[in-house]
Design an enzyme around this catalytic site. Structure first.
Site, PDB file in Angstrom:
ATOM      1  N   GLY A   1       0.828  -1.208   0.000  1.00  0.00           N
ATOM      2  CA  GLY A   1       0.000   0.000   0.000  1.00  0.00           C
ATOM      3  C   GLY A   1       0.854   1.246   0.000  1.00  0.00           C
TER       4      GLY A   1
ATOM      5  CB  CYS B   1       6.266   2.993  16.544  1.00  0.00           C
ATOM      6  SG  CYS B   1       5.635   3.459  18.138  1.00  0.00           S
TER       7      CYS B   1
END
Ligand code: UDX
Length: 449
Positions: free
Chosen positions: A272, A279
């Site tokens: 994607g 993070c």
């Protein structure tokens, strides 16, 4: 057990609330008075599924309280969990000044022995520095402060579930008494001795969580190495997606079959717009720096990062190709959060993508079930809509930038009628190309011919 939590961000809040949920007495502080005010009034400063129920229950049982005083918080617990931010410095290294600051506060305020546990994600060897800092700052008081590392593996959106039903709990310790204390703290989680607020009536059977005792250095490295590996998996899937597109293969079919191999595993293979959030991108950067500083050539990590940054360029090219000219066109965007089930927009691919579209002169309308308030701080100049249908109205393209379930189940015929040009650019491969074509859409996605 009495537990103190310093830092009420995603990690600190989930940690504090869940420790209270399993029966510990928790006191939590943060240096942001506005955040504390929200918490003290019984509300939550973040959206995290299930956390509202946990916090409410903990308050009723009087097992959780918030304090503006770091001193009171430090004195109130036998174990102190450091959950402060370690944001990236301009060069990508982790900024550890908040941890140093907390070490000074702990050493100054503690009046009895404490176990100081680093939960914030930190580069390996930070525990050693923390130990040194605590020793220096407590030289005069002489109070005994032990150090341990207990990295978190909490995914936003499922953080409560991840905390209460972990696959593993890693504790990096230097002595038996620290291990014993941490075993005691996690006993209810390990033995599943709590009324689970996530599953009703009973939690699904699953393997018991593993309690892994390591050195502090290893525990720190486990965290960074895990997140970086996940990032590499995603970038790998994204490169295969590019290849699949060129070769006429379907990335979803390829990754599904690959994931069935237990040596590979099926998660984090979704192609994607790439990985975002507070993070993974920052941990990859900090890990690259750590390797560099240690004289280790970890170029494959740089490559994973480069591939990730390039995802946005590639998708912008796709949009430009489909629209011919971007300037002046109205583009609708579904999704602003960095992934589904969170309101977090930090380092969200959706935000980076919209910024690029705005630079190219597009007019952008957007909708997200949870993240619009936060997105407004980063993107004050786009139109925010009340529903996906409002986004679709008169748009010449509809971009799917976050994989919310809500977007899978839209009334697509209504969307089709509302759009000026029924063109969908699916940045998360959320929809079925066949279904979209049958409904009269032009449909473009990633890695599917
Ligand atoms: C991550 C780690 O997973 C967690 O263990 C750690 O403690 C905190 O950081 P989180 O930031 O909540 O959790 O997000 P995560 O679920 O890891 O997803 C990160 C990004 O990768 C998202 O933008 C997500 O959309 C993307 N992603 C994830 C993919 O593009 N493909 C995938 O297959 C999986």
């Amino acid at each position: 057990m009495k537990i103190s939590v310093i830092g009420a961000g995603y990690v600190g809040l989930v940690t504090g609330c869940c420790f209270a949920e399993v029966g510990h007495e928790v006191i939590c502080t943060d240096n942001d008075p506005a955040k504390l005010k929200v918490l003290e009034s019984g509300r939550l400063p973040i959206y995290e599924p299930g956390l509202d129920r946990v916090i409410e229950k903990a308050r009723q049982k009087k097992l959780l309280r918030f304090s503006g005083s770091a001193a009171e918080t430090i004195k109130g617990g036998d174990a102190i969990f450091i959950c402060v931010g370690t944001p990236p410095l301009p060069d990508g290294d982790a900024d550890l000044s908040a941890i140093d600051n907390v070490a000074r506060q702990i050493a100054t305020e503690a009046q009895s022995p404490k176990l100081v546990v680093e939960k914030s994600t930190v580069p390996a060897r930070t525990g050693q520095e923390l130990k040194r800092a605590l020793a220096v700052y407590s030289r005069k008081s002489g109070v005994k402060l032990s150090v341990a590392s207990n990295p978190e593996f909490l995914r936003e959106g499922t953080a409560v579930e991840d905390f209460l039903h972990p696959d593993r709990i890693v504790v990096g310790v230097e002595d038996e008494s620290s291990e014993k204390q941490l075993r005691e703290i996690y006993k209810p989680v390990l033995e599943r001795k709590f009324n689970c607020p996530v599953h009703s009536p009973a939690c699904p059977d699953g393997p018991e969580p593993k309690f892994l005792v390591t050195t502090i250095n290893s525990a720190e490295l486990i965290k960074h190495a895990s997140n970086s590996f996940l990032a590499m998996k995603i970038s790998y899937a994204n490169m295969v997606a590019d290849l699949a597109e060129k070769l006429g293969a379907d990335i979803e079919e390829v990754m599904r079959a690959m994931g069935m191999d237990p040596r590979i595993g099926s998660s984090f293979l979704k192609a994607g717009l790439g990985f975002g959030g507070f993070c993974l991108p920052k941990d990859v950067q900090a890990f690259i720096h750590l390797a560099e500083r240690s004289g280790v050539d970890f170029n494959m990590l740089r490559e994973a990062e480069r591939v990730n940054v390039h995802r946005i360029d590639r998708f912008v090219d796709k949009i430009r190709e489909a629209l011919w000219v971007v300037r002046g066109k109205q583009i609708g965007v579904l999704g602003l959060a960095f992934k589904a089930n969170t309101d977090d927009t930090r380092f969200a691919p959706a935000i980076a993508l919209i910024q690029r579209l705005l630079e190219q002169g597009a007019k952008v309308k957007a909708y997200d079930p949870e993240a619009m308030e936060r997105a407004k701080e980063l993107l004050p100049n786009i139109e925010y809509c009340k529903s996906p249908y409002e986004v679709a109205e008169d748009s010449e393209a509809l971009v799917i930038a976050t994989e919310w379930d809500e977007f899978k189940n839209l009334d697509w015929d209504r969307v089709q009628k509302a759009m000026l040009r029924p063109l969908i650019l699916d940045g998360r491969n959320l929809l079925s190309p066949k279904d979209m074509k049958t409904r009269g859409f032009e449909y473009r996605c990633l890695g599917r011919a």
